[in-house]
Scaffold this motif. Structure first.
Motif, PDB file in Angstrom:
ATOM      1  N   ALA A   1      61.305  63.616  11.683  1.00  0.00           N
ATOM      2  CA  ALA A   1      60.873  63.714  10.293  1.00  0.00           C
ATOM      3  C   ALA A   1      61.500  62.622   9.444  1.00  0.00           C
ATOM      4  N   SER A   2      62.726  62.225   9.780  1.00  0.00           N
ATOM      5  CA  SER A   2      63.434  61.241   8.971  1.00  0.00           C
ATOM      6  C   SER A   2      62.791  59.869   9.045  1.00  0.00           C
TER       7      SER A   2
ATOM      8  N   GLY B   1      59.784  59.284   8.339  1.00  0.00           N
ATOM      9  CA  GLY B   1      58.798  59.187   7.269  1.00  0.00           C
ATOM     10  C   GLY B   1      57.442  58.797   7.791  1.00  0.00           C
TER      11      GLY B   1
ATOM     12  N   ALA C   1      56.194  58.151  11.659  1.00  0.00           N
ATOM     13  CA  ALA C   1      56.423  59.283  12.561  1.00  0.00           C
ATOM     14  C   ALA C   1      56.163  58.863  13.985  1.00  0.00           C
TER      15      ALA C   1
ATOM     16  N   LEU D   1      55.592  66.205  11.038  1.00  0.00           N
ATOM     17  CA  LEU D   1      54.515  66.205  10.045  1.00  0.00           C
ATOM     18  C   LEU D   1      54.431  67.539   9.333  1.00  0.00           C
TER      19      LEU D   1
ATOM     20  N   ARG E   1      56.866  69.706   8.797  1.00  0.00           N
ATOM     21  CA  ARG E   1      57.981  69.823   7.858  1.00  0.00           C
ATOM     22  C   ARG E   1      57.705  69.021   6.591  1.00  0.00           C
ATOM     23  N   GLN E   2      57.188  67.829   6.773  1.00  0.00           N
ATOM     24  CA  GLN E   2      56.885  66.981   5.615  1.00  0.00           C
ATOM     25  C   GLN E   2      55.894  67.655   4.672  1.00  0.00           C
ATOM     26  N   GLN E   3      55.036  68.528   5.206  1.00  0.00           N
ATOM     27  CA  GLN E   3      54.016  69.180   4.378  1.00  0.00           C
ATOM     28  C   GLN E   3      54.371  70.623   4.035  1.00  0.00           C
TER      29      GLN E   3
END
Length: 363
Positions: A14-15, A17, A20, A60, A62-64
């Motif tokens: 996740a880091s 960005g 990915a 992805l 987690r990002q959302q």
């Protein structure tokens, strides 16, 4: 790998960005990028691209904003569905016909059968009160809703049994339409965050689910409560499924009290070259290429195009569709026909939906 170890490696992914991990990046490499190498046990399947791809999906998600509990409970144990990958691989070949389009009549015989009509009429009668309430709320012809339900799932009897998470992850991994399938995968996880259990999230090999056969992102956006119980359950409530189809149609621009289209006769001297549409559709251009430019019903009459049965209001705009070419079956289709195309971008499908709806309603 246990909960914490898998989560930490996923956080490393996740880091990254926007960058990915793609298929083929190893978990060890991802951990090293973020300085998390000590969290990766020696038993990690470092060279397994499927494992790496699941890390991408988790990142992805987690990002959302998908909850960590939903991710951990469902993503690490996913296995590939080779069958859906094969179907996705061969679909473009199956859809290709070298520009040759089959005849409409055989298609209508198989999709607007007497059995489907009778069952549609029986379901219409059984749900008459609920359909009337849905019509009052959304302004969509109940017979059209019944026809869509019949064509999509044979009135709820064939909704698909493929696990959506497994299918969508596998299709994203294959990569031909990766962005699309990854978005639908994450939408499925979001539905689970909203309380829809995974066992309920079954459907077609490509991810369509429930009575309306919506993709998960559409379920999130447009499912509706049709039976008044406060929950939009498109998997077990028939009225919820029908209300959701109506909500989709209204959202796509359905005009109340306007027919989808009418069957017409064309004159021998019709100048089709003068009727060619000069616009190119952004979506499904090959489908819309078969439509003429728009004229009012009054203008079509002036050209000698006459209704077979019911007509349209004189000022209603319509486009001429001749699915089997000139001097054969012809329809004048309204903007509501294009709403049906928004649901399934096929002229044969949209015509069959309209014809089935008219037969169910006895028009």
């Amino acid at each position: 790998m246990g909960f914490n170890g898998w989560a930490m490696v996923g956080m490393a992914a996740a880091s990254l960005g926007a960058a990915a991990p793609t298929v083929g990046n190893s978990p060890v490499q991802l951990a090293q990028v973020s300085g998390l190498e000590p969290t990766v046990p020696q038993t990690t399947p470092a060279m397994d691209p499927w494992y790496g791809y699941k890390l991408r999906l988790a990142a992805l998600a987690r990002q959302q904003g998908v909850s960590e509990g939903t991710i951990q409970a469902n993503v690490p144990g996913l296995t590939k569905n080779e069958r859906v990958i094969e179907l996705e691989r061969t679909e473009p070949i199956a859809r290709s016909s070298g520009g040759v389009v089959g005849a409409l009549a055989p298609y209508l015989r198989s999709h607007v059968s007497e059995t489907l009509i009778r069952r549609g009429q029986a379901n219409y009668a059984a749900h008459y009160e609920g359909l009337s309430a849905i019509n009052a709320r959304y302004g969509v012809d109940p017979a059209v809703l019944m026809a869509i339900w019949g064509l999509e799932t044979s009135y709820g009897t064939v909704t698909g049994s493929t696990d959506l998470l497994q299918a969508l992850a596998s299709l994203g991994y294959y990569g031909r339409r990766r962005d699309f399938f990854e978005a639908e995968f994450i939408s499925t996880l979001k539905l689970m965050d909203q309380g829809v259990p995974r066992w309920r999230l079954k459907g077609s090999w490509a991810g369509a689910t429930g009575y309306p056969q919506f993709m998960p992102s559409v379920v999130l956006r447009l499912r509706a409560d049709g039976d008044g119980d406060g929950f939009a359950d498109i998997w077990s409530s028939e009225l919820d499924g029908l209300a959701s189809i109506a909500n989709y149609f209204r959202d796509a621009g359905w005009k109340p009290n306007v027919a989808w289209g009418i069957k017409v006769r064309t004159p021998a001297n019709l100048d089709r070259a003068a009727l060619v549409s000069r616009t190119t559709a952004a979506r499904c251009p090959q489908v819309y290429r078969r439509h003429s430019r728009w004229l009012t019903m009054r203008e079509w009459r002036a050209l000698g195009v006459t209704p077979v049965g019911r007509s349209l209001p004189e000022n209603e705009m319509a486009t001429l569709i001749e699915p089997d070419g000139p001097d054969s079956t012809a329809y004048l289709a309204t903007s509501n026909y294009r709403v049906i195309l928004d649901y399934n971008c096929s002229n044969f499908y949209a015509i069959s939906a309209g014809v089935l709806a008219d037969a169910i309603a006895g028009r």
